[in-house]
Design a protein around this motif. Structure first.
Motif, PDB file in Angstrom:
ATOM      1  N   UNK A 188      -5.872  -3.127   5.366  1.00 30.02           N
ATOM      2  CA  UNK A 188      -5.653  -3.413   3.947  1.00 30.02           C
ATOM      3  C   UNK A 188      -6.594  -4.523   3.490  1.00 30.02           C
ATOM      4  N   UNK A 189      -7.869  -4.185   3.490  1.00 31.51           N
ATOM      5  CA  UNK A 189      -8.922  -5.100   3.079  1.00 31.51           C
ATOM      6  C   UNK A 189      -9.964  -4.332   2.291  1.00 31.51           C
ATOM      7  N   UNK A 190     -10.338  -4.853   1.149  1.00 38.69           N
ATOM      8  CA  UNK A 190     -11.377  -4.197   0.358  1.00 38.69           C
ATOM      9  C   UNK A 190     -12.654  -4.039   1.180  1.00 38.69           C
ATOM     10  N   UNK A 191     -13.186  -2.836   1.174  1.00 35.87           N
ATOM     11  CA  UNK A 191     -14.389  -2.555   1.943  1.00 35.87           C
ATOM     12  C   UNK A 191     -14.117  -1.921   3.292  1.00 35.87           C
ATOM     13  N   UNK A 192     -12.844  -1.885   3.747  1.00 34.38           N
ATOM     14  CA  UNK A 192     -12.525  -1.243   5.023  1.00 34.38           C
ATOM     15  C   UNK A 192     -12.933   0.230   4.952  1.00 34.38           C
ATOM     16  N   UNK A 193     -13.524   0.733   6.045  1.00 39.91           N
ATOM     17  CA  UNK A 193     -14.136   2.059   5.997  1.00 39.91           C
ATOM     18  C   UNK A 193     -13.795   2.870   7.241  1.00 39.91           C
ATOM     19  N   UNK A 194     -13.567   4.161   7.032  1.00 40.48           N
ATOM     20  CA  UNK A 194     -13.356   5.130   8.112  1.00 40.48           C
ATOM     21  C   UNK A 194     -14.396   6.227   7.959  1.00 40.48           C
TER      22      UNK A 194
ATOM     23  N   UNK B 160       0.837  -1.196   0.000  1.00 37.19           N
ATOM     24  CA  UNK B 160       0.000   0.000   0.000  1.00 37.19           C
ATOM     25  C   UNK B 160       0.873   1.248   0.000  1.00 37.19           C
ATOM     26  N   UNK B 161       0.663   2.125  -0.989  1.00 33.64           N
ATOM     27  CA  UNK B 161       1.449   3.348  -1.119  1.00 33.64           C
ATOM     28  C   UNK B 161       0.580   4.593  -1.006  1.00 33.64           C
ATOM     29  N   UNK B 162      -0.617   4.448  -0.468  1.00 31.39           N
ATOM     30  CA  UNK B 162      -1.495   5.596  -0.345  1.00 31.39           C
ATOM     31  C   UNK B 162      -1.420   6.134   1.084  1.00 31.39           C
ATOM     32  N   UNK B 163      -1.412   7.454   1.217  1.00 28.75           N
ATOM     33  CA  UNK B 163      -1.330   8.108   2.517  1.00 28.75           C
ATOM     34  C   UNK B 163      -2.517   9.047   2.676  1.00 28.75           C
TER      35      UNK B 163
ATOM     36  N   UNK C  51      -7.750  -3.944  -1.888  1.00 27.55           N
ATOM     37  CA  UNK C  51      -6.981  -4.158  -0.657  1.00 27.55           C
ATOM     38  C   UNK C  51      -5.939  -3.062  -0.450  1.00 27.55           C
ATOM     39  N   UNK C  52      -5.357  -2.568  -1.539  1.00 25.42           N
ATOM     40  CA  UNK C  52      -4.312  -1.553  -1.435  1.00 25.42           C
ATOM     41  C   UNK C  52      -4.477  -0.524  -2.548  1.00 25.42           C
ATOM     42  N   UNK C  53      -4.023   0.699  -2.270  1.00 22.45           N
ATOM     43  CA  UNK C  53      -3.787   1.741  -3.282  1.00 22.45           C
ATOM     44  C   UNK C  53      -5.026   2.280  -3.986  1.00 22.45           C
TER      45      UNK C  53
END
Length: 375
Positions: free
Chosen positions: A223-229, A208-211, A241-243
């Motif tokens: 790093x899981x598809x669907x993870x939410x904040x 993962x290279x996203x900040x 999952x990433x990026x």
């Protein structure tokens, strides 16, 4: 004929002792047949050489081509197109239906639930991708190169301001830099949101290279598809999952951001040069706005005005929009570009309800902001 010698006798003038009995036996044999005179051996001569004729030249048109040598390398198989579903319940005929991304963008597409078709993210109005290539609200594609290590105002409105930070590489053969959008700084209400691509020398999709930061604090997503904040009316969701994330502020905007590198093939095709220490990871962006005013401005924002007429020269291979100076800002969250419109939450939808009024307490027991005490 036999000759016996029993005593000394003189035979032919020679004396032979008689004490020894010597018997000579002469066998008369027929003379051997005369030996035929041998003729000298005849040397076998090789047959006269048959004159060899030069091979007849065959016309090249009828000469079968020699088979090519077996390849020493094999191209990697094309990536399988990603499959996506419409997730908008407001379109029941298309909801949950699965679609494969087009071949032109096997990993970067989304389902348009209205038409129920997959479309490339970088081919839709509001897209900012590649070098950087913009598609305005009017559907017209243009390029805005800016300058490396500088910030430019992409969208500016009363309650929304978005700056893009450009990275790049100097092109010695041209009068401009090769540039890409490395990060964006978003101002809305009283909040600051930043989405960035982290610098990396080599690329791996699994890393993962996203900040992400919100009001200066880092946001860590599993790093899981669907993870939410979520916070207030803001949500950030991973679409892979990433990026790859989607950032949405309810009733204001939706931003799809994906971190991508410059590949060796892209470098070869576009003559970017070598990238041994930096693959120039950058953002491919897709913007959707819900409440822009007709005063909106910026490189992309101006295309959303009702009276906007494209200023780029059409019919050329790469229509470029200029005006670097009026869009330039001093940093990712600065609102000092010439076309800035941002005023913060005090002017949300043209309302004055958010003005900071004093808080008072009256003898009657009433209190709170905006209360006026009367004698």
């Amino acid at each position: 004929m036999f000759l016996s010698i029993n005593s000394m006798k003189q035979v032919g003038g020679l004396q032979w002792p008689c004490s020894r009995l010597t018997e000579f036996k002469f066998v008369h044999e027929s003379p051997p047949p005369p030996t035929p005179t041998e003729s000298p051996p005849t040397q076998s001569r090789p047959p006269p050489p048959t004159p060899s004729l030069p091979p007849r030249a065959t016309p090249s048109l009828t000469t079968p081509p020699s088979p090519p040598p077996p390849p020493t390398w094999y191209p990697s198989p094309p990536s399988k197109p990603k499959k996506l579903k419409c997730k908008n319940k407001n379109y029941p005929k298309c909801y949950t239906s699965e679609h494969a991304c087009p071949a032109s963008c096997p990993g970067q597409c989304e389902v348009d639930c209205v038409s129920c078709k997959p479309v490339c993210k970088c081919d839709m109005p509001g897209a900012v991708c590649q070098d950087p290539r913009f598609i305005g609200a009017d559907g017209i594609t243009f390029y805005f190169h800016g300058k490396k290590d500088k910030d430019f105002c992409l969208v500016s409105d009363n309650n929304l301001h978005i700056n893009g930070h450009f990275i790049g590489k100097r092109n010695k053969n041209m009068g401009r830099d090769f540039t890409w959008v490395q990060s964006i700084g978003v101002l809305f209400d009283n909040h600051k949101l930043q989405i960035s691509a982290q610098k990396t020398s080599s690329w791996d999709d699994a890393i993962d290279r996203i900040s992400l930061t919100y009001d200066g604090k880092s946001i860590i997503l599993p790093e899981t598809e669907g993870a939410k904040w979520e916070y207030s009316r803001t949500s950030i969701t991973r679409t892979q999952d990433t990026n790859d994330v989607v950032v949405e502020v309810k009733n204001l905007f939706k931003i799809t951001a994906k971190v991508v590198p410059i590949t060796k093939e892209e470098s070869r095709v576009h003559n970017y040069g070598t990238f041994s220490e930096d693959c120039f990871a950058h953002l491919d962006l897709k913007f959707k706005f819900f409440s822009l005013s007709n005063e909106v401005d910026g490189v992309l924002g101006q295309t959303y005005r009702n009276d906007y007429v494209s200023k780029v020269k059409m019919g050329v291979l790469m229509p470029v929009m200029g005006g670097d100076s009026k869009f330039m800002s001093t940093n990712s969250f600065a609102i000092d570009c010439f076309v800035a419109k941002f005023k913060g939450s005090a002017h949300v939808a043209g309302s004055s309800l958010s003005l900071g009024l004093p808080s008072l307490m009256c003898q009657s027991g009433l209190n709170g902001q905006g209360v006026i005490c009367k004698r």
